[in-house]
Design a protein around this motif. Structure first.
Motif, PDB file in Angstrom:
ATOM      1  N   PHE A 109      -8.258 -16.241  -4.587  1.00 34.97           N
ATOM      2  CA  PHE A 109      -8.469 -16.449  -3.161  1.00 34.97           C
ATOM      3  C   PHE A 109      -7.480 -15.637  -2.330  1.00 34.97           C
ATOM      4  O   PHE A 109      -6.398 -15.287  -2.792  1.00 34.97           O
ATOM      5  N   MET A 110      -7.887 -15.350  -1.097  1.00 35.49           N
ATOM      6  CA  MET A 110      -7.023 -14.654  -0.144  1.00 35.49           C
ATOM      7  C   MET A 110      -7.435 -15.025   1.265  1.00 35.49           C
ATOM      8  O   MET A 110      -8.629 -15.180   1.551  1.00 35.49           O
ATOM      9  N   ARG A 111      -6.459 -15.170   2.140  1.00 38.44           N
ATOM     10  CA  ARG A 111      -6.746 -15.460   3.544  1.00 38.44           C
ATOM     11  C   ARG A 111      -6.775 -14.190   4.359  1.00 38.44           C
ATOM     12  O   ARG A 111      -6.021 -13.253   4.105  1.00 38.44           O
ATOM     13  N   CYS A 171      -6.192  -1.995  16.433  1.00 32.80           N
ATOM     14  CA  CYS A 171      -5.634  -2.923  15.443  1.00 32.80           C
ATOM     15  C   CYS A 171      -5.734  -2.332  14.030  1.00 32.80           C
ATOM     16  O   CYS A 171      -6.830  -2.024  13.560  1.00 32.80           O
ATOM     17  N   PRO A 172      -4.619  -2.203  13.326  1.00 30.49           N
ATOM     18  CA  PRO A 172      -4.663  -1.647  11.967  1.00 30.49           C
ATOM     19  C   PRO A 172      -5.303  -2.587  10.958  1.00 30.49           C
ATOM     20  O   PRO A 172      -5.648  -2.171   9.850  1.00 30.49           O
ATOM     21  N   PHE A 173      -5.472  -3.859  11.335  1.00 31.58           N
ATOM     22  CA  PHE A 173      -6.071  -4.841  10.436  1.00 31.58           C
ATOM     23  C   PHE A 173      -7.492  -5.217  10.866  1.00 31.58           C
ATOM     24  O   PHE A 173      -8.105  -6.099  10.272  1.00 31.58           O
ATOM     25  N   GLN A 174      -7.986  -4.586  11.921  1.00 30.22           N
ATOM     26  CA  GLN A 174      -9.353  -4.813  12.419  1.00 30.22           C
ATOM     27  C   GLN A 174      -9.622  -6.298  12.652  1.00 30.22           C
ATOM     28  O   GLN A 174     -10.618  -6.846  12.184  1.00 30.22           O
ATOM     29  N   ASN A 194       4.054  -7.232  -7.413  1.00 29.06           N
ATOM     30  CA  ASN A 194       5.430  -7.110  -6.914  1.00 29.06           C
ATOM     31  C   ASN A 194       5.459  -6.506  -5.515  1.00 29.06           C
ATOM     32  O   ASN A 194       5.947  -5.391  -5.289  1.00 29.06           O
ATOM     33  N   HIS A 195       4.913  -7.257  -4.585  1.00 31.58           N
ATOM     34  CA  HIS A 195       4.856  -6.776  -3.207  1.00 31.58           C
ATOM     35  C   HIS A 195       4.667  -7.957  -2.258  1.00 31.58           C
ATOM     36  O   HIS A 195       3.774  -8.793  -2.473  1.00 31.58           O
ATOM     37  N   LEU A 196       5.497  -8.024  -1.249  1.00 28.09           N
ATOM     38  CA  LEU A 196       5.345  -9.011  -0.179  1.00 28.09           C
ATOM     39  C   LEU A 196       4.679  -8.301   0.988  1.00 28.09           C
ATOM     40  O   LEU A 196       5.318  -7.554   1.729  1.00 28.09           O
ATOM     41  N   PHE A 197       3.380  -8.534   1.132  1.00 27.73           N
ATOM     42  CA  PHE A 197       2.616  -7.846   2.174  1.00 27.73           C
ATOM     43  C   PHE A 197       2.995  -8.418   3.542  1.00 27.73           C
ATOM     44  O   PHE A 197       2.981  -9.633   3.751  1.00 27.73           O
ATOM     45  N   TYR A 222      -7.320  -5.421   2.329  1.00 22.65           N
ATOM     46  CA  TYR A 222      -6.093  -5.002   3.004  1.00 22.65           C
ATOM     47  C   TYR A 222      -5.792  -3.544   2.659  1.00 22.65           C
ATOM     48  O   TYR A 222      -5.904  -3.140   1.504  1.00 22.65           O
ATOM     49  N   ARG A 223      -5.393  -2.789   3.651  1.00 24.20           N
ATOM     50  CA  ARG A 223      -5.141  -1.369   3.455  1.00 24.20           C
ATOM     51  C   ARG A 223      -3.813  -1.130   2.732  1.00 24.20           C
ATOM     52  O   ARG A 223      -2.818  -1.818   2.987  1.00 24.20           O
ATOM     53  N   ALA A 224      -3.820  -0.131   1.857  1.00 23.15           N
ATOM     54  CA  ALA A 224      -2.608   0.217   1.117  1.00 23.15           C
ATOM     55  C   ALA A 224      -1.892   1.415   1.731  1.00 23.15           C
ATOM     56  O   ALA A 224      -0.815   1.798   1.266  1.00 23.15           O
ATOM     57  N   ASP A 225      -2.486   2.009   2.767  1.00 22.79           N
ATOM     58  CA  ASP A 225      -1.925   3.233   3.350  1.00 22.79           C
ATOM     59  C   ASP A 225      -1.260   3.010   4.700  1.00 22.79           C
ATOM     60  O   ASP A 225      -1.044   3.962   5.462  1.00 22.79           O
ATOM     61  N   LEU A 226      -0.928   1.771   5.018  1.00 26.28           N
ATOM     62  CA  LEU A 226      -0.323   1.483   6.312  1.00 26.28           C
ATOM     63  C   LEU A 226       1.113   2.007   6.362  1.00 26.28           C
ATOM     64  O   LEU A 226       1.866   1.855   5.397  1.00 26.28           O
ATOM     65  N   PRO A 227       1.516   2.605   7.475  1.00 29.82           N
ATOM     66  CA  PRO A 227       2.898   3.092   7.591  1.00 29.82           C
ATOM     67  C   PRO A 227       3.870   1.927   7.743  1.00 29.82           C
ATOM     68  O   PRO A 227       3.475   0.812   8.090  1.00 29.82           O
TER      69      PRO A 227
END
Length: 252
Positions: free
Chosen positions: A55-57, A102-105, A170-173, A196-201
Protein backbone atom coordinates in the motif's frame (compact mmCIF):
# COMPACT_ATOMS: atom_id res chain seq x y z
CA UNK A 1 8.63 24.05 15.02
CA UNK A 2 7.24 22.80 11.71
CA UNK A 3 4.83 19.86 11.87
CA UNK A 4 4.75 16.95 9.46
CA UNK A 5 3.21 13.60 8.62
CA UNK A 6 5.16 10.35 8.44
CA UNK A 7 3.52 7.59 6.46
CA UNK A 8 5.11 4.14 6.80
CA UNK A 9 3.67 1.92 4.08
CA UNK A 10 4.93 -1.23 5.82
CA UNK A 11 2.45 -0.58 8.64
CA UNK A 12 -0.51 0.20 6.39
CA UNK A 13 -3.27 -2.42 6.17
CA UNK A 14 -5.30 -0.64 3.50
CA UNK A 15 -8.30 0.02 5.76
CA UNK A 16 -8.79 3.46 4.14
CA UNK A 17 -9.94 5.03 7.38
CA UNK A 18 -7.59 7.91 6.51
CA UNK A 19 -9.59 8.49 3.33
CA UNK A 20 -12.86 8.50 5.24
CA UNK A 21 -11.56 10.83 7.95
CA UNK A 22 -10.18 13.19 5.29
CA UNK A 23 -13.55 13.29 3.52
CA UNK A 24 -15.38 14.05 6.77
CA UNK A 25 -12.87 16.75 7.70
CA UNK A 26 -13.28 18.45 4.33
CA UNK A 27 -17.06 17.90 4.03
CA UNK A 28 -16.69 15.67 0.98
CA UNK A 29 -18.76 12.63 -0.03
CA UNK A 30 -17.38 9.17 0.65
CA UNK A 31 -18.88 5.84 -0.36
CA UNK A 32 -17.79 2.48 -1.76
CA UNK A 33 -17.43 3.89 -5.26
CA UNK A 34 -15.18 6.73 -4.11
CA UNK A 35 -13.24 4.36 -1.84
CA UNK A 36 -12.40 2.25 -4.90
CA UNK A 37 -10.79 5.23 -6.65
CA UNK A 38 -7.00 5.30 -6.38
CA UNK A 39 -6.37 8.75 -7.80
CA UNK A 40 -6.64 12.21 -6.29
CA UNK A 41 -9.49 14.42 -7.43
CA UNK A 42 -11.61 17.36 -6.34
CA UNK A 43 -13.67 14.99 -4.19
CA UNK A 44 -10.81 12.80 -2.95
CA UNK A 45 -7.87 14.57 -1.32
CA UNK A 46 -6.00 11.47 -0.20
CA UNK A 47 -5.96 8.02 -1.73
CA UNK A 48 -4.60 4.62 -0.82
CA UNK A 49 -3.06 2.73 -3.73
CA UNK A 50 -2.56 -1.04 -3.68
CA UNK A 51 0.03 -2.95 -5.70
CA UNK A 52 0.66 -6.67 -5.15
CA UNK A 53 -0.41 -6.53 -1.53
CA UNK A 54 1.59 -3.34 -0.83
CA UNK A 55 0.00 0.00 0.00
CA UNK A 56 0.93 3.65 -0.49
CA UNK A 57 -0.78 6.95 0.24
CA UNK A 58 -1.12 9.81 -2.17
CA UNK A 59 -1.86 13.31 -0.88
CA UNK A 60 -0.50 16.83 -1.10
CA UNK A 61 3.10 16.78 0.09
CA UNK A 62 2.74 20.29 1.59
CA UNK A 63 6.19 21.32 0.36
CA UNK A 64 8.50 23.35 2.57
CA UNK A 65 8.92 25.86 -0.26
CA UNK A 66 5.80 25.30 -2.37
CA UNK A 67 5.74 26.05 -6.08
CA UNK A 68 1.97 26.58 -5.92
CA UNK A 69 2.55 29.46 -3.51
CA UNK A 70 5.26 31.01 -5.68
CA UNK A 71 3.22 30.96 -8.91
CA UNK A 72 -0.16 32.04 -7.52
CA UNK A 73 -0.65 35.64 -8.73
CA UNK A 74 -3.23 36.52 -6.06
CA UNK A 75 -1.83 34.83 -2.95
CA UNK A 76 -4.56 32.20 -2.72
CA UNK A 77 -1.96 29.73 -1.43
CA UNK A 78 0.37 30.24 1.50
CA UNK A 79 2.71 28.11 3.55
CA UNK A 80 1.75 28.17 7.23
CA UNK A 81 4.57 28.25 9.76
CA UNK A 82 3.26 25.01 11.28
CA UNK A 83 3.68 23.14 7.99
CA UNK A 84 0.39 23.04 6.02
CA UNK A 85 0.04 24.71 2.64
CA UNK A 86 -3.37 26.35 2.95
CA UNK A 87 -5.70 27.73 0.30
CA UNK A 88 -8.02 30.75 0.38
CA UNK A 89 -10.80 30.14 -2.15
CA UNK A 90 -11.98 33.73 -1.82
CA UNK A 91 -8.75 34.95 -3.39
CA UNK A 92 -8.60 32.35 -6.16
CA UNK A 93 -9.23 33.58 -9.72
CA UNK A 94 -9.19 30.11 -11.29
CA UNK A 95 -5.98 30.56 -13.31
CA UNK A 96 -4.88 27.02 -12.32
CA UNK A 97 -1.17 27.89 -12.36
CA UNK A 98 -0.93 25.81 -9.17
CA UNK A 99 -2.04 22.73 -11.09
CA UNK A 100 0.52 23.28 -13.83
CA UNK A 101 3.41 23.95 -11.46
CA UNK A 102 2.92 21.22 -8.84
CA UNK A 103 5.71 18.61 -9.14
CA UNK A 104 3.40 16.02 -7.57
CA UNK A 105 0.34 16.85 -9.74
CA UNK A 106 -1.86 17.29 -6.69
CA UNK A 107 -4.22 20.30 -6.97
CA UNK A 108 -7.55 19.37 -8.56
CA UNK A 109 -10.22 21.63 -10.05
CA UNK A 110 -13.95 21.37 -9.60
CA UNK A 111 -14.67 21.29 -13.32
CA UNK A 112 -18.33 20.35 -12.89
CA UNK A 113 -19.24 23.12 -10.42
CA UNK A 114 -20.76 26.40 -11.50
CA UNK A 115 -18.34 28.24 -9.20
CA UNK A 116 -15.31 25.91 -9.19
CA UNK A 117 -12.40 26.12 -6.79
CA UNK A 118 -9.12 24.24 -6.38
CA UNK A 119 -9.09 21.31 -3.96
CA UNK A 120 -6.16 19.64 -2.23
CA UNK A 121 -5.11 18.29 1.14
CA UNK A 122 -4.04 21.19 3.36
CA UNK A 123 -2.75 18.89 6.10
CA UNK A 124 -5.77 19.84 8.21
CA UNK A 125 -4.53 23.40 8.54
CA UNK A 126 -7.24 24.47 10.99
CA UNK A 127 -6.69 21.45 13.24
CA UNK A 128 -2.93 21.90 13.23
CA UNK A 129 -3.28 25.60 14.01
CA UNK A 130 -5.43 24.61 17.01
CA UNK A 131 -2.76 22.19 18.25
CA UNK A 132 -4.54 19.04 17.08
CA UNK A 133 -3.21 16.23 14.85
CA UNK A 134 -4.46 15.73 11.33
CA UNK A 135 -7.66 13.71 10.98
CA UNK A 136 -5.87 10.93 9.07
CA UNK A 137 -3.18 10.50 11.74
CA UNK A 138 -5.69 10.57 14.56
CA UNK A 139 -7.80 7.77 13.10
CA UNK A 140 -5.04 5.47 11.78
CA UNK A 141 -5.34 2.19 13.77
CA UNK A 142 -1.81 0.91 13.07
CA UNK A 143 0.28 4.05 13.36
CA UNK A 144 1.08 3.93 9.64
CA UNK A 145 0.38 7.67 9.55
CA UNK A 146 1.94 9.68 12.35
CA UNK A 147 1.78 13.39 13.06
CA UNK A 148 4.39 15.40 14.94
CA UNK A 149 7.40 17.66 14.75
CA UNK A 150 9.12 17.25 11.38
CA UNK A 151 12.60 16.87 12.85
CA UNK A 152 11.41 14.24 15.30
CA UNK A 153 9.65 12.29 12.56
CA UNK A 154 12.76 12.43 10.38
CA UNK A 155 14.80 11.01 13.26
CA UNK A 156 12.20 8.29 13.81
CA UNK A 157 12.18 7.35 10.12
CA UNK A 158 15.95 7.26 9.88
CA UNK A 159 16.10 5.03 12.94
CA UNK A 160 13.68 2.59 11.30
CA UNK A 161 15.85 2.55 8.19
CA UNK A 162 18.94 1.78 10.26
CA UNK A 163 17.33 -0.88 12.43
CA UNK A 164 15.41 -2.69 9.67
CA UNK A 165 17.35 -2.18 6.42
CA UNK A 166 15.86 -5.32 4.87
CA UNK A 167 12.33 -4.05 5.45
CA UNK A 168 12.63 -0.70 3.67
CA UNK A 169 13.88 0.94 0.53
CA UNK A 170 16.80 2.98 1.85
CA UNK A 171 15.17 6.30 1.16
CA UNK A 172 13.01 8.72 3.14
CA UNK A 173 10.88 10.33 0.45
CA UNK A 174 10.22 14.00 1.17
CA UNK A 175 13.38 14.57 3.18
CA UNK A 176 15.03 16.54 0.40
CA UNK A 177 12.79 16.28 -2.69
CA UNK A 178 12.08 19.79 -4.04
CA UNK A 179 13.70 21.24 -0.94
CA UNK A 180 11.84 19.00 1.51
CA UNK A 181 8.17 18.39 2.24
CA UNK A 182 5.90 18.21 5.27
CA UNK A 183 4.80 14.72 4.28
CA UNK A 184 7.44 11.99 4.66
CA UNK A 185 7.16 8.50 3.20
CA UNK A 186 8.72 5.12 3.95
CA UNK A 187 8.19 2.07 1.76
CA UNK A 188 9.39 -1.47 1.20
CA UNK A 189 9.20 -1.08 -2.59
CA UNK A 190 10.45 1.71 -4.90
CA UNK A 191 8.26 4.80 -4.76
CA UNK A 192 8.08 4.95 -8.56
CA UNK A 193 5.86 1.88 -8.47
CA UNK A 194 3.18 4.08 -6.94
CA UNK A 195 3.64 7.02 -9.29
CA UNK A 196 6.15 9.11 -7.34
CA UNK A 197 8.81 10.68 -9.51
CA UNK A 198 12.44 9.67 -9.06
CA UNK A 199 13.87 12.65 -10.97
CA UNK A 200 12.81 15.46 -8.65
CA UNK A 201 15.54 18.00 -7.83
CA UNK A 202 16.64 18.60 -4.26
CA UNK A 203 16.48 22.34 -4.80
CA UNK A 204 13.18 24.12 -4.10
CA UNK A 205 11.37 24.60 -7.40
CA UNK A 206 10.45 28.25 -6.70
CA UNK A 207 14.17 28.99 -7.02
CA UNK A 208 14.10 27.50 -10.50
CA UNK A 209 10.95 29.37 -11.51
CA UNK A 210 12.44 32.61 -10.17
CA UNK A 211 15.46 32.17 -12.42
CA UNK A 212 13.09 32.01 -15.37
CA UNK A 213 10.82 34.81 -14.18
CA UNK A 214 13.82 37.05 -13.52
CA UNK A 215 14.35 37.16 -17.29
CA UNK A 216 10.75 38.12 -18.00
CA UNK A 217 11.56 41.88 -18.23
CA UNK A 218 14.21 41.11 -20.88
CA UNK A 219 11.78 38.88 -22.75
CA UNK A 220 9.08 41.52 -22.48
CA UNK A 221 11.39 44.21 -23.90
CA UNK A 222 12.48 41.95 -26.74
CA UNK A 223 8.87 41.02 -27.41
CA UNK A 224 7.89 44.68 -27.50
CA UNK A 225 10.65 45.42 -30.00
CA UNK A 226 9.62 42.51 -32.20
CA UNK A 227 5.95 43.42 -32.06
CA UNK A 228 6.81 47.04 -32.75
CA UNK A 229 8.86 46.00 -35.77
CA UNK A 230 6.04 43.84 -37.10
CA UNK A 231 3.60 46.72 -36.63
CA UNK A 232 5.92 49.13 -38.46
CA UNK A 233 6.44 46.75 -41.39
CA UNK A 234 2.71 46.07 -41.71
CA UNK A 235 1.86 49.76 -41.41
CA UNK A 236 4.57 50.68 -43.93
CA UNK A 237 3.20 48.16 -46.42
CA UNK A 238 -0.21 49.76 -46.10
CA UNK A 239 1.28 53.22 -46.71
CA UNK A 240 3.18 52.00 -49.78
CA UNK A 241 0.09 50.23 -51.16
CA UNK A 242 -1.97 53.40 -50.65
CA UNK A 243 0.67 55.54 -52.34
CA UNK A 244 0.93 53.15 -55.31
CA UNK A 245 -2.84 53.16 -55.69
CA UNK A 246 -2.86 56.92 -55.72
CA UNK A 247 -0.16 56.97 -58.41
CA UNK A 248 -2.24 54.69 -60.65
CA UNK A 249 -5.36 56.85 -60.51
CA UNK A 250 -3.53 60.20 -60.81
CA UNK A 251 -4.21 61.87 -64.22
CA UNK A 252 -1.15 62.38 -66.44
Amino acid sequence: MSKALLYDATLCIGCKLCEQACAEQNHLPYNDSIAAEEKLSAHKLTAIRARDGKFMRRLCMNCADPTCVSVCPVGAFRKAAAGPVVYDQNRCIGCRYCMLSCPFQVPAYEWNNRLPIVKKCDMCGERVAAGRPTACAEICPTGATQFGERNALIAEAQQRLREKPDQYVNHLFGLSEVGGTSVLLLSSVPFVQFGYRADLPHEPLPMLTWRVLSHVPDIAVLGSVLLGGIWWITHRREEVATAEGAEKVRPS
